[in-house]
Scaffold this motif. Sequence first.
Motif, PDB file in Angstrom:
ATOM      1  N   CYS A  17       0.828  -1.209   0.000  1.00  0.00           N
ATOM      2  CA  CYS A  17       0.000   0.000   0.000  1.00  0.00           C
ATOM      3  C   CYS A  17       0.863   1.260   0.000  1.00  0.00           C
ATOM      4  N   LEU A  18       1.958   1.229   0.768  1.00  0.00           N
ATOM      5  CA  LEU A  18       2.863   2.370   0.789  1.00  0.00           C
ATOM      6  C   LEU A  18       3.530   2.569  -0.562  1.00  0.00           C
ATOM      7  N   ALA A  19       3.893   1.474  -1.219  1.00  0.00           N
ATOM      8  CA  ALA A  19       4.487   1.576  -2.551  1.00  0.00           C
ATOM      9  C   ALA A  19       3.486   2.151  -3.543  1.00  0.00           C
ATOM     10  N   SER A  20       2.221   1.739  -3.424  1.00  0.00           N
ATOM     11  CA  SER A  20       1.174   2.276  -4.295  1.00  0.00           C
ATOM     12  C   SER A  20       0.984   3.762  -4.051  1.00  0.00           C
ATOM     13  N   ALA A  21       1.029   4.153  -2.780  1.00  0.00           N
ATOM     14  CA  ALA A  21       0.887   5.567  -2.442  1.00  0.00           C
ATOM     15  C   ALA A  21       2.028   6.387  -3.022  1.00  0.00           C
ATOM     16  N   THR A  22       3.238   5.802  -3.044  1.00  0.00           N
ATOM     17  CA  THR A  22       4.380   6.484  -3.641  1.00  0.00           C
ATOM     18  C   THR A  22       4.132   6.741  -5.128  1.00  0.00           C
ATOM     19  N   GLY A  23       3.558   5.753  -5.816  1.00  0.00           N
ATOM     20  CA  GLY A  23       3.225   5.925  -7.227  1.00  0.00           C
ATOM     21  C   GLY A  23       2.218   7.035  -7.440  1.00  0.00           C
ATOM     22  N   VAL A  24       1.225   7.130  -6.546  1.00  0.00           N
ATOM     23  CA  VAL A  24       0.218   8.187  -6.638  1.00  0.00           C
ATOM     24  C   VAL A  24       0.866   9.554  -6.443  1.00  0.00           C
ATOM     25  N   PRO A 218      18.747   6.554   4.759  1.00  0.00           N
ATOM     26  CA  PRO A 218      19.003   6.606   3.322  1.00  0.00           C
ATOM     27  C   PRO A 218      17.790   6.977   2.481  1.00  0.00           C
ATOM     28  N   LEU A 219      16.632   6.401   2.775  1.00  0.00           N
ATOM     29  CA  LEU A 219      15.417   6.697   2.031  1.00  0.00           C
ATOM     30  C   LEU A 219      14.244   6.758   3.002  1.00  0.00           C
ATOM     31  N   PRO A 220      14.052   7.893   3.666  1.00  0.00           N
ATOM     32  CA  PRO A 220      12.975   7.991   4.657  1.00  0.00           C
ATOM     33  C   PRO A 220      11.623   7.645   4.024  1.00  0.00           C
ATOM     34  N   GLY A 221      10.786   6.966   4.802  1.00  0.00           N
ATOM     35  CA  GLY A 221       9.447   6.666   4.339  1.00  0.00           C
ATOM     36  C   GLY A 221       9.246   5.229   3.914  1.00  0.00           C
ATOM     37  N   LEU A 222      10.330   4.479   3.667  1.00  0.00           N
ATOM     38  CA  LEU A 222      10.158   3.082   3.341  1.00  0.00           C
ATOM     39  C   LEU A 222      10.050   2.290   4.637  1.00  0.00           C
ATOM     40  N   ARG A 223       8.951   1.632   4.826  1.00  0.00           N
ATOM     41  CA  ARG A 223       8.629   0.999   6.097  1.00  0.00           C
ATOM     42  C   ARG A 223       9.646  -0.068   6.502  1.00  0.00           C
ATOM     43  N   TYR A 224      10.175  -0.799   5.503  1.00  0.00           N
ATOM     44  CA  TYR A 224      11.011  -1.940   5.861  1.00  0.00           C
ATOM     45  C   TYR A 224      12.390  -1.549   6.334  1.00  0.00           C
ATOM     46  N   LEU A 225      12.779  -0.290   6.106  1.00  0.00           N
ATOM     47  CA  LEU A 225      14.095   0.129   6.561  1.00  0.00           C
ATOM     48  C   LEU A 225      14.107   0.251   8.079  1.00  0.00           C
ATOM     49  N   THR A 226      15.250   0.078   8.679  1.00  0.00           N
ATOM     50  CA  THR A 226      15.331   0.026  10.132  1.00  0.00           C
ATOM     51  C   THR A 226      15.709   1.364  10.745  1.00  0.00           C
ATOM     52  N   TRP A 227      15.747   2.401   9.969  1.00  0.00           N
ATOM     53  CA  TRP A 227      16.063   3.725  10.496  1.00  0.00           C
ATOM     54  C   TRP A 227      14.800   4.447  10.880  1.00  0.00           C
TER      55      TRP A 227
END
Length: 227
Positions: A17-24, A218-227
């Motif tokens: 869903c987050l990836a889809s939102a990024t596309g939007v 490195p890429l804020p907003g990607l859920r799977y990242l651990t930062w």
Amino acid sequence: MHIPVSFYIRFWLLNTCLASATGVVLILLLPIYSIVGFWSMMIAPCLYQFIMFKIFFGNRRGDFEYEYKLYLTDAHIRSAVLHLYGIRKLTHYILDQTSQLSSASKDIILGVLKGSAYTQDMHLEADIYIKLAELYSKDEDYEKERSFLGKAVEVQPHGLIANFRLAVSFEKSGNAESAIKHYKSALQDPSLTSNQLKEFITSHISRVVVDGPREKPPLPGLRYLTW
């Protein structure tokens, strides 16, 4: 590490869903007639599935297992809130965390910490400190974030989540030595039996040694990242 199927589904749905939102967002930022914007919205969720495969079964498996550990921390706190206060307070706690300022969540879990039924539960105490640190980080109060993570480490000196989060916090402040120290402490967690998760933590130590502390995600907003 055994992870239930329900968490795979939950993680996949949320991040897709987050990836889809990024596309939007991309199509909104680009002109409405832009073919690039249209295909970005259509292709982004599909391309993201390759990343999800790497997270579930490939070289990003350690990230996924770390996320599951975080989920268990939250689940432990939610269970305690439900037991002590009931479903209405639990609902309030969950909904409050969707806002930018989560003052009610802080009060609720501090109440759990003081609850007589849980004063001897050191694992819950550490989890609450970790959650408080997360909420203060959300408020950009990094001094309090480190303070509560330090308390969690006092309760469980080799707790994986607390030490890992504290290491990340020290990286953000540019303190490589302290970051490495706490990454190494995370490796000593007695419950750490997964080779993938060990490799995940070890990779952070190697990165700090070679490249120095990474002060920004490195890429804020990607859920799977651990930062």
